[in-house]
Design an enzyme around this catalytic site. Structure first.
Site, PDB file in Angstrom:
ATOM      1  N   ARG A  31       0.843  -1.190   0.000  1.00  0.00           N
ATOM      2  CA  ARG A  31       0.000   0.000   0.000  1.00  0.00           C
ATOM      3  C   ARG A  31       0.885   1.250   0.000  1.00  0.00           C
ATOM      4  NH1 ARG A  31       2.373   2.136   3.651  1.00  0.00           N
ATOM      5  NH2 ARG A  31       0.812   3.748   3.676  1.00  0.00           N
ATOM      6  N   GLY A  32       0.219   2.413  -0.185  1.00  0.00           N
ATOM      7  CA  GLY A  32       0.980   3.649  -0.344  1.00  0.00           C
ATOM      8  C   GLY A  32       1.126   3.899  -1.845  1.00  0.00           C
ATOM      9  N   ALA A  33       0.811   5.122  -2.280  1.00  0.00           N
ATOM     10  CA  ALA A  33       0.652   5.379  -3.719  1.00  0.00           C
ATOM     11  C   ALA A  33       1.838   4.928  -4.593  1.00  0.00           C
ATOM     12  CB  ALA A  33       0.325   6.856  -3.922  1.00  0.00           C
ATOM     13  N   GLN A  76      -1.856   3.170  10.000  1.00  0.00           N
ATOM     14  CA  GLN A  76      -0.561   3.155   9.284  1.00  0.00           C
ATOM     15  C   GLN A  76       0.500   3.981  10.003  1.00  0.00           C
ATOM     16  OE1 GLN A  76      -3.540   3.673   7.849  1.00  0.00           O
ATOM     17  NE2 GLN A  76      -3.606   2.988   5.738  1.00  0.00           N
ATOM     18  N   ASP A 116      -1.883  10.812  -2.452  1.00  0.00           N
ATOM     19  CA  ASP A 116      -2.282   9.705  -3.324  1.00  0.00           C
ATOM     20  C   ASP A 116      -2.636  10.178  -4.718  1.00  0.00           C
ATOM     21  OD1 ASP A 116      -2.873   8.781  -0.408  1.00  0.00           O
ATOM     22  OD2 ASP A 116      -2.588   7.004  -1.659  1.00  0.00           O
ATOM     23  N   ASN A 145      -5.067  12.655   0.255  1.00  0.00           N
ATOM     24  CA  ASN A 145      -4.183  11.799   1.056  1.00  0.00           C
ATOM     25  C   ASN A 145      -5.060  11.082   2.073  1.00  0.00           C
ATOM     26  OD1 ASN A 145      -1.490  10.846   1.727  1.00  0.00           O
ATOM     27  ND2 ASN A 145      -1.642  12.055   3.596  1.00  0.00           N
ATOM     28  N   LYS A 146      -4.445  10.275   2.906  1.00  0.00           N
ATOM     29  CA  LYS A 146      -5.165   9.468   3.888  1.00  0.00           C
ATOM     30  C   LYS A 146      -6.182  10.284   4.685  1.00  0.00           C
ATOM     31  CE  LYS A 146      -4.984   5.968   4.368  1.00  0.00           C
ATOM     32  NZ  LYS A 146      -6.016   5.200   3.635  1.00  0.00           N
ATOM     33  N   ARG A 180      -7.637  -0.369  -6.485  1.00  0.00           N
ATOM     34  CA  ARG A 180      -7.819   0.775  -5.583  1.00  0.00           C
ATOM     35  C   ARG A 180      -7.980   2.033  -6.448  1.00  0.00           C
ATOM     36  NH1 ARG A 180      -4.298   1.174  -0.368  1.00  0.00           N
ATOM     37  NH2 ARG A 180      -6.161   2.300   0.257  1.00  0.00           N
TER      38      ARG A 180
HETATM   39  O1  MRU Z   1      -4.505   3.467   2.169  1.00  0.00           O
HETATM   40  P1  MRU Z   1      -3.015   3.615   2.047  1.00  0.00           P
HETATM   41  O2  MRU Z   1      -2.278   3.078   3.211  1.00  0.00           O
HETATM   42  O3  MRU Z   1      -2.513   3.071   0.722  1.00  0.00           O
HETATM   43  O4  MRU Z   1      -2.791   5.184   2.024  1.00  0.00           O
HETATM   44  C1  MRU Z   1      -1.500   5.692   1.958  1.00  0.00           C
HETATM   45  C2  MRU Z   1      -1.431   7.166   2.030  1.00  0.00           C
HETATM   46  O5  MRU Z   1      -2.419   7.852   2.132  1.00  0.00           O
HETATM   47  C3  MRU Z   1      -0.072   7.773   1.869  1.00  0.00           C
HETATM   48  O6  MRU Z   1       0.046   8.924   2.648  1.00  0.00           O
HETATM   49  C4  MRU Z   1       0.139   8.138   0.400  1.00  0.00           C
HETATM   50  O7  MRU Z   1      -0.096   7.033  -0.414  1.00  0.00           O
HETATM   51  C5  MRU Z   1       1.479   8.676   0.123  1.00  0.00           C
HETATM   52  S1  MRU Z   1       2.671   7.378   0.134  1.00  0.00           S
HETATM   53  C6  MRU Z   1       4.200   7.989  -0.254  1.00  0.00           C
END
Ligand code: MRU
Length: 350
Positions: free
Chosen positions: A47-49, A199, A240, A250-251, A90
């Site tokens: 996970r994470g963009a 996270q 994201d 973002n999250k 996603r």
């Molecule tokens: O749902 P996730 O854990 O994939 O969300 C991640 C985030 O929101 C991060 O802050 C974002 O992807 C930036 S990662 C460098």
């Protein structure tokens, strides 16, 4: 520096750090088939963009490898089907769509046999990964230019995990923090716990502990108090998907942090590679927001914590309006959200 690589290409397969098991267990999951990669992205093993983008690049190659034809047209048609399965995983992180379209473009533009195209696709997936690592290191380096000169050391608050685990291996927001730490300018990280998936508490805190970066985990509802008490000098978060005008998804909870930062006059930065910018979207209202299973909210482990009969709403991301963002730290330079368009690269999404 400890190296954490969430996605590794090894012996013709992909190894993923299972991020759903951290911090209690460090487990590697082997991925040989593209459907398993799609599942790993959906279930947030990876996970994470940017990490999702890297995983999708390899997912496309794994899918290509499974296509059993020598016919170029048949191959491309089936590769489109693989792309569609991966796209369904996603919806918010644009790096997913960016990596898939880069892989497809590579396939369409490659001349040669199907076998040769497959080899080029593997090289492209590896290139996406290597470039992201470099990009994050450049973001970290650029961030050193914007540190307030009146403070010798800073306390930085971050939300969610935008670290090595969320990228090819260094991090965007946490990459900035790594660079500030390496430059001797970091006092402490405040990591928002980040409900509902935690996270911040599980992943950001774990990464900091690996590198002995001083970290204080707070629950999300403590952030305003910490700002009011003068504990936070700067905020850096990842993204994201960023719209052309600088509105940044973002999250979930990031928007709230930005509002609080404004109230307390604390600089609020977004650190992101240009592959996270969707130049086709005029503003953040157009960013698709993923809604995830409500069990993430009402269940902790095996225990249901809400009473029967309540309704749920579980959006995974929110959009911080450009006007609340002090600057966007990219691999090229730090810009005001409104200046983002001037950095549009050749390989941007749209
Ligand atoms: O749902 P996730 O854990 O994939 O969300 C991640 C985030 O929101 C991060 O802050 C974002 O992807 C930036 S990662 C460098």
């Amino acid at each position: 520096m400890t190296t954490i690589y969430p996605v590794v290409w090894s012996n013709n397969k992909v190894l993923l750090i299972d991020q759903t098991c951290l911090p209690s267990q460090y487990t590697l999951v082997e991925i040989n088939r593209y459907e398993d990669m799609a599942k790993a992205i959906k279930t947030m093993i990876v996970r994470g963009a940017p990490a999702i983008g890297v995983a999708a690049g390899y997912g496309m190659y794994l899918g290509a490898r499974e296509i059993n034809t020598k016919e170029r047209e048949t191959f491309l048609k089936k590769l489109e089907e693989v792309a569609e399965i991966l796209r369904q995983t996603r919806p918010t992180a644009v790096n997913l769509f960016w990596a898939i379209s880069r892989m497809l473009k590579t396939a369409y533009e490659s001349i040669g046999t199907v076998e040769e195209i497959k080899n080029i696709l593997l090289e492209t997936a590896q290139k996406i990964q290597a470039e992201d690592l470099q990009t994050c290191q450049d973001i970290g380096k650029n961030s050193l230019q914007i540190l307030p000169s009146n403070l010798e050391k800073l306390s930085i608050l971050t939300h969610c995990n935008a670290g090595a685990l969320a990228t090819a291996g260094y991090g965007t927001a946490l990459g900035v923090i790594r660079s500030v730490w390496a430059a001797g300018r970091l006092k402490r990280v405040y990591a928002d716990e980040t409900r509902p998936r935690l996270q911040g508490a599980k992943l950001t805190a774990w990464e900091c502990v690996q590198e002995k970066i001083p970290v204080t985990v707070i629950s999300d509802n403590m952030a305003a108090h910490c700002m009011q008490k003068g504990l936070i000098d700067m905020i850096v978060v990842g993204a994201d998907r960023i719209a052309a005008n600088g509105d940044a998804a973002n999250k979930i909870g990031t928007y709230g942090v930005a509002v609080m930062a404004k109230m307390h006059d604390i600089p609020f930065y977004v650190a992101a590679p240009l592959s996270t910018v969707d130049f086709s979207l005029e503003n953040g209202d157009l960013i698709p927001i993923e809604e995830r299973d409500p069990s993430e909210l009402y269940q902790i482990g095996d225990t249901v914590i809400y009473p029967d009969g309540v309704d749920y709403y579980n959006p995974a991301f929110d959009v911080t309006p450009a006007k609340l963002i002090t600057g966007i730290i990219t691999e090229q330079k730090t810009v005001k959200p409104g200046e983002l368009i001037s950095l549009k690269p050749e390989l941007s999404y749209h």
